[in-house]
Write an enzyme that holds these catalytic residues in place. Sequence first.
Site, mmCIF file in Angstrom:
data_model
loop_
_atom_site.group_PDB
_atom_site.id
_atom_site.type_symbol
_atom_site.label_atom_id
_atom_site.label_comp_id
_atom_site.label_asym_id
_atom_site.label_seq_id
_atom_site.Cartn_x
_atom_site.Cartn_y
_atom_site.Cartn_z
ATOM 1 N N ASP A 27 0.790 -1.250 0.000
ATOM 2 C CA ASP A 27 0.000 0.000 0.000
ATOM 3 C C ASP A 27 0.819 1.295 0.000
ATOM 4 O OD1 ASP A 27 -1.946 -1.909 0.212
ATOM 5 O OD2 ASP A 27 -2.717 -1.291 2.161
ATOM 6 N N LYS A 132 -6.582 -4.892 -3.174
ATOM 7 C CA LYS A 132 -7.174 -5.588 -2.018
ATOM 8 C C LYS A 132 -8.199 -4.697 -1.311
ATOM 9 C CE LYS A 132 -3.439 -4.438 1.266
ATOM 10 N NZ LYS A 132 -4.202 -3.627 2.209
ATOM 11 N N CYS A 165 -2.041 -2.681 7.740
ATOM 12 C CA CYS A 165 -2.024 -3.621 6.605
ATOM 13 C C CYS A 165 -0.756 -4.469 6.543
ATOM 14 C CB CYS A 165 -2.229 -2.848 5.315
ATOM 15 S SG CYS A 165 -3.900 -2.158 5.227
HETATM 16 C C1 C5J Z 1 -3.051 0.446 5.578
HETATM 17 C C2 C5J Z 1 -4.830 1.629 6.667
HETATM 18 N N1 C5J Z 1 -2.524 0.265 4.374
HETATM 19 N N2 C5J Z 1 -4.029 2.097 7.616
HETATM 20 N N3 C5J Z 1 -4.335 0.908 5.643
HETATM 21 O O1 C5J Z 1 -2.404 0.233 6.589
HETATM 22 O O2 C5J Z 1 -6.025 1.844 6.699
#
Ligand code: C5J
Length: 233
Positions: A27, A132, A165
Site C-alpha cells: 500500500d 485488495k 495492513c
Molecule cells: C493500511 C490503513 N494500508 N491504515 N491501511 O495500513 O487503513
Amino acid sequence: MSLKVEALPYEYELPEDLSKLALVIIDMQRDFMEPGGFGDALGNDVLRLQAIVPALKELLAAFRALGLTVVHTIECHQPDLSDCPPSKLNRGGGALKIGDEGPMGRILVRGEPGNGIIPELAPLPGEVVIHKPGKGAFYATPLGAILAERGITHLLVTGVTTEVCVQTTMREANDRGYECLMVEDCTESYFPEFKQSTLEMVRAQGGIVGWTAPSTNVLAALAASRVSEVAPA
Ligand code: C5J
C-alpha cells in the site's frame, strides 16, 4: 549455499533457490502517503511515511536486479463500493469517507489518482499488483494462488502502515506457512510507538510471527548470493 540474514530474534535463512523469495510492498499509495488522501482525512501526519522511501527503493532495485518476484498491493474499492462493508465505510469519522471526492479523486477507489502507487516505487510491467479491499493482502485477492504458482516460500514484508495492513498481511502469510521477515526501515506507521510495538510483537516468543531486520542486512545477504554465483566451485 544457504544465505542468512542477520535478524531478530535469530538469523533468517533465505531459500537456497532465491526464486522462492518475494518482496511484498504493501500500500505505498498516494492515499496513505500524501496530503489529501485517506490517511490525511483520518487526521494523520502522512508525510512521516516518506522516510522509508529511499530504503525501500534500494531494496526494490536489488530485487529487480536479481529478477526476483515483487508484489505491490493497493488498498482500494470498486467505484460502486460493493466490496466495502458498512463497518469499514462508516468508521473513522474523518473529514472524508471512502468513496468521497477529495483533492486526488475519490478516496480509496480503484483507478483514482490518489489510489496510485507513489511514482518512486511504481510497479514495472511483469510485477504482481494486488488490489485488495481489506487490510490483509490475502483476503479476497488472488495473492495466495499467485505465490503458489511461483513456488514462493519466503516473503520480505514492507510498506505502510506497519501495525495495520503490513502486520495483518504478515500474520495472514504466517498462518499460510510462509517464512516472513518484516524489513524494519522499509515499513512505517503514523504512530512511531505502534511501529516499534509491532516489530517487537512479530519477533517475540522466538519469532511467533516471523523475523525483523534492517534492509542493510537483507541487502548484504542478497549481495552474497551474487558473489556465490560467480565464485569458482
Ligand atoms: C493500511 C490503513 N494500508 N491504515 N491501511 O495500513 O487503513
